[in-house]
Design a protein around this motif. Sequence first.
Motif, PDB file in Angstrom:
ATOM      1  N   TRP A 195      -1.638  -4.838   5.202  1.00 54.59           N
ATOM      2  CA  TRP A 195      -2.121  -5.422   4.082  1.00 54.59           C
ATOM      3  C   TRP A 195      -1.370  -5.104   2.761  1.00 54.59           C
ATOM      4  N   SER A 196      -1.495  -5.915   1.693  1.00 52.42           N
ATOM      5  CA  SER A 196      -0.934  -5.773   0.527  1.00 52.42           C
ATOM      6  C   SER A 196      -2.473  -5.621  -0.343  1.00 52.42           C
ATOM      7  N   VAL A 197      -2.343  -4.948  -1.548  1.00 52.30           N
ATOM      8  CA  VAL A 197      -3.719  -4.676  -2.188  1.00 52.30           C
ATOM      9  C   VAL A 197      -3.251  -4.700  -3.776  1.00 52.30           C
ATOM     10  N   CYS A 198      -4.234  -5.198  -4.529  1.00 51.31           N
ATOM     11  CA  CYS A 198      -4.365  -5.522  -5.813  1.00 51.31           C
ATOM     12  C   CYS A 198      -5.425  -4.439  -6.486  1.00 51.31           C
ATOM     13  N   VAL A 228       0.907  -1.185  -0.073  1.00 48.22           N
ATOM     14  CA  VAL A 228      -0.145  -0.085  -0.042  1.00 48.22           C
ATOM     15  C   VAL A 228       0.757   1.131  -0.031  1.00 48.22           C
ATOM     16  N   GLU A 229       0.608   2.250  -0.908  1.00 49.49           N
ATOM     17  CA  GLU A 229       1.357   3.486  -1.030  1.00 49.49           C
ATOM     18  C   GLU A 229       1.067   4.289   0.176  1.00 49.49           C
ATOM     19  N   SER A 230       2.141   4.968   1.001  1.00 42.47           N
ATOM     20  CA  SER A 230       1.871   5.846   2.049  1.00 42.47           C
ATOM     21  C   SER A 230       1.303   6.847   1.722  1.00 42.47           C
ATOM     22  N   GLY A 231       0.264   7.397   2.335  1.00 39.52           N
ATOM     23  CA  GLY A 231      -0.522   8.605   1.976  1.00 39.52           C
ATOM     24  C   GLY A 231      -1.519   8.371   1.307  1.00 39.52           C
ATOM     25  N   SER A 232      -1.743   7.283   0.631  1.00 44.56           N
ATOM     26  CA  SER A 232      -2.902   6.943  -0.258  1.00 44.56           C
ATOM     27  C   SER A 232      -4.500   6.563   0.277  1.00 44.56           C
ATOM     28  N   GLU A 233      -5.279   6.721  -0.517  1.00 46.70           N
ATOM     29  CA  GLU A 233      -6.642   6.496  -0.248  1.00 46.70           C
ATOM     30  C   GLU A 233      -6.643   4.857   0.448  1.00 46.70           C
ATOM     31  N   ALA A 234      -6.018   4.138  -0.077  1.00 49.32           N
ATOM     32  CA  ALA A 234      -6.067   2.691   0.210  1.00 49.32           C
ATOM     33  C   ALA A 234      -5.506   2.454   1.529  1.00 49.32           C
ATOM     34  N   GLU A 235      -4.400   3.286   1.820  1.00 51.01           N
ATOM     35  CA  GLU A 235      -3.724   3.185   3.043  1.00 51.01           C
ATOM     36  C   GLU A 235      -4.828   3.770   4.059  1.00 51.01           C
ATOM     37  N   PHE A 236      -5.652   4.905   3.876  1.00 50.31           N
ATOM     38  CA  PHE A 236      -6.396   5.409   4.721  1.00 50.31           C
ATOM     39  C   PHE A 236      -7.566   4.226   5.170  1.00 50.31           C
ATOM     40  N   ILE A 237      -8.188   3.411   4.060  1.00 48.66           N
ATOM     41  CA  ILE A 237      -9.065   2.565   4.212  1.00 48.66           C
ATOM     42  C   ILE A 237      -8.630   1.482   5.100  1.00 48.66           C
ATOM     43  N   THR A 238      -7.458   0.976   4.789  1.00 48.96           N
ATOM     44  CA  THR A 238      -6.904  -0.390   5.277  1.00 48.96           C
ATOM     45  C   THR A 238      -6.343  -0.178   6.572  1.00 48.96           C
ATOM     46  N   ASP A 239      -5.740   0.986   7.073  1.00 41.76           N
ATOM     47  CA  ASP A 239      -5.270   1.334   8.479  1.00 41.76           C
ATOM     48  C   ASP A 239      -6.152   1.813   9.482  1.00 41.76           C
ATOM     49  N   HIS A 240      -7.212   0.849   9.782  1.00 40.93           N
ATOM     50  CA  HIS A 240      -8.249   0.987  10.694  1.00 40.93           C
ATOM     51  C   HIS A 240      -8.188  -0.366  11.442  1.00 40.93           C
ATOM     52  N   HIS A 241      -7.866  -0.230  12.779  1.00 36.08           N
ATOM     53  CA  HIS A 241      -7.684  -1.608  13.673  1.00 36.08           C
ATOM     54  C   HIS A 241      -8.590  -1.848  14.798  1.00 36.08           C
ATOM     55  N   TRP A 242      -9.406  -0.792  14.879  1.00 39.54           N
ATOM     56  CA  TRP A 242     -10.433  -0.950  15.966  1.00 39.54           C
ATOM     57  C   TRP A 242     -12.073  -1.107  15.435  1.00 39.54           C
ATOM     58  N   GLY A 243     -12.646  -1.742  16.176  1.00 40.32           N
ATOM     59  CA  GLY A 243     -14.390  -1.727  15.860  1.00 40.32           C
ATOM     60  C   GLY A 243     -14.932  -0.923  17.090  1.00 40.32           C
ATOM     61  N   TYR A 244     -15.991  -0.316  16.596  1.00 38.46           N
ATOM     62  CA  TYR A 244     -16.716   0.555  17.564  1.00 38.46           C
ATOM     63  C   TYR A 244     -18.493   0.256  17.382  1.00 38.46           C
ATOM     64  N   PRO A 255     -17.470   3.870  -7.527  1.00 40.28           N
ATOM     65  CA  PRO A 255     -16.695   3.966  -6.347  1.00 40.28           C
ATOM     66  C   PRO A 255     -15.333   4.955  -6.654  1.00 40.28           C
ATOM     67  N   SER A 256     -14.935   5.554  -5.347  1.00 31.95           N
ATOM     68  CA  SER A 256     -13.818   6.533  -5.449  1.00 31.95           C
ATOM     69  C   SER A 256     -12.557   5.745  -5.786  1.00 31.95           C
ATOM     70  N   SER A 257     -12.280   4.278  -5.054  1.00 29.52           N
ATOM     71  CA  SER A 257     -11.485   3.615  -5.256  1.00 29.52           C
ATOM     72  C   SER A 257     -12.145   2.079  -5.226  1.00 29.52           C
ATOM     73  N   SER A 258     -11.282   1.233  -5.754  1.00 29.05           N
ATOM     74  CA  SER A 258     -11.645  -0.309  -5.467  1.00 29.05           C
ATOM     75  C   SER A 258     -10.499  -1.123  -5.623  1.00 29.05           C
ATOM     76  N   PHE A 259     -10.491  -2.271  -4.663  1.00 29.49           N
ATOM     77  CA  PHE A 259      -9.174  -3.050  -4.947  1.00 29.49           C
ATOM     78  C   PHE A 259      -9.419  -4.294  -3.932  1.00 29.49           C
ATOM     79  N   LEU A 260      -8.644  -5.201  -4.178  1.00 27.75           N
ATOM     80  CA  LEU A 260      -8.431  -6.507  -3.632  1.00 27.75           C
ATOM     81  C   LEU A 260      -7.612  -6.433  -2.469  1.00 27.75           C
ATOM     82  N   VAL A 261      -7.861  -6.776  -1.243  1.00 30.37           N
ATOM     83  CA  VAL A 261      -7.031  -6.920  -0.166  1.00 30.37           C
ATOM     84  C   VAL A 261      -6.726  -8.384  -0.189  1.00 30.37           C
ATOM     85  N   THR A 262      -5.225  -8.800  -0.185  1.00 27.30           N
ATOM     86  CA  THR A 262      -5.209 -10.392  -0.325  1.00 27.30           C
ATOM     87  C   THR A 262      -5.212 -10.909   1.223  1.00 27.30           C
ATOM     88  N   GLY A 263      -5.020 -10.175   2.246  1.00 30.49           N
ATOM     89  CA  GLY A 263      -5.511 -10.633   3.532  1.00 30.49           C
ATOM     90  C   GLY A 263      -4.283 -11.213   4.189  1.00 30.49           C
TER      91      GLY A 263
END
Length: 255
Positions: free
Chosen positions: A200-203, A166-182, A230-238
């Motif tokens: 995570w890695s993304v495609c 994931v590119e630093s500062g990208s929209e994909a980093e913002f989307i995937t970098d959330h580690h808490w549930g509320y 969508p503003s962005s769409s990608f597959l996270v390998t997991g």
Amino acid sequence: MIRRFLSLPPRPFLTAEWRNLAMLNFKIDPAILQPWLPAGTELDFWHGQSFISVVGFQFVDTRVLGVSIPFHRNFTEVNLRFYVRRQTLDGWRRGVVFIKELAPRAAISLTARLLYGENYLTVPMGHGIEFTDGDTMTPSRVFYQWKFKGRENRIDMRLAGAAGEVESGSEAEFITDHHWGYTRRSRNSTLEYLVEHPRWSVCPASEADFDCDTHQQYGRQFVEALARPPSSSFLVTGSSVNVFKGVAIIAPPIP
């Protein structure tokens, strides 16, 4: 001996592999999300914009307190979520709030509702993964399908190549970098839980289609946002994930 025991880290409540996360991300008016905010949280913005995401993915080798439940190890989930943060003494905790989650087995939905207060529904579901000839490592297409109130719904994603960092500062980093549930428990009580996973890695997706009766499934307020491309769409390998038990926090209610 007692002191050593007390210093042990908490044990995850649930462990699993999350695989092939098809993520479609949409910009949305933040005013629409305000009524969904749990107490003590605020919307998390990227470049001044709020997002919702439709996510389809696979649970693999799911275990509760280390125990594998027969017929509930491997299943599909689809959820609609948005992004929040909470200020703590250690800094900001960035997390997600689920508007609705879909799963194929009633026991999964019941457990999630009872222990985490999540808005789970049980519906018939399935998924498919296709590969380019000779390549069994990189998917060329991933789709998730489910039936809600008699209508077939689908996420269908075609991929543009191999996964990468994931590119630093990208929209994909913002989307995937959330580690808490509320989860909202009441006007001034929120359940907070940690979801532990590596970066995570993304495609990137070359095509992404979301075919859903949004009004029936999520509500009229989400129709406009989810009808746009969508503003962005990608597959996270997991990866492997650890989900910990929730902790109740008390905070002033959102005005």
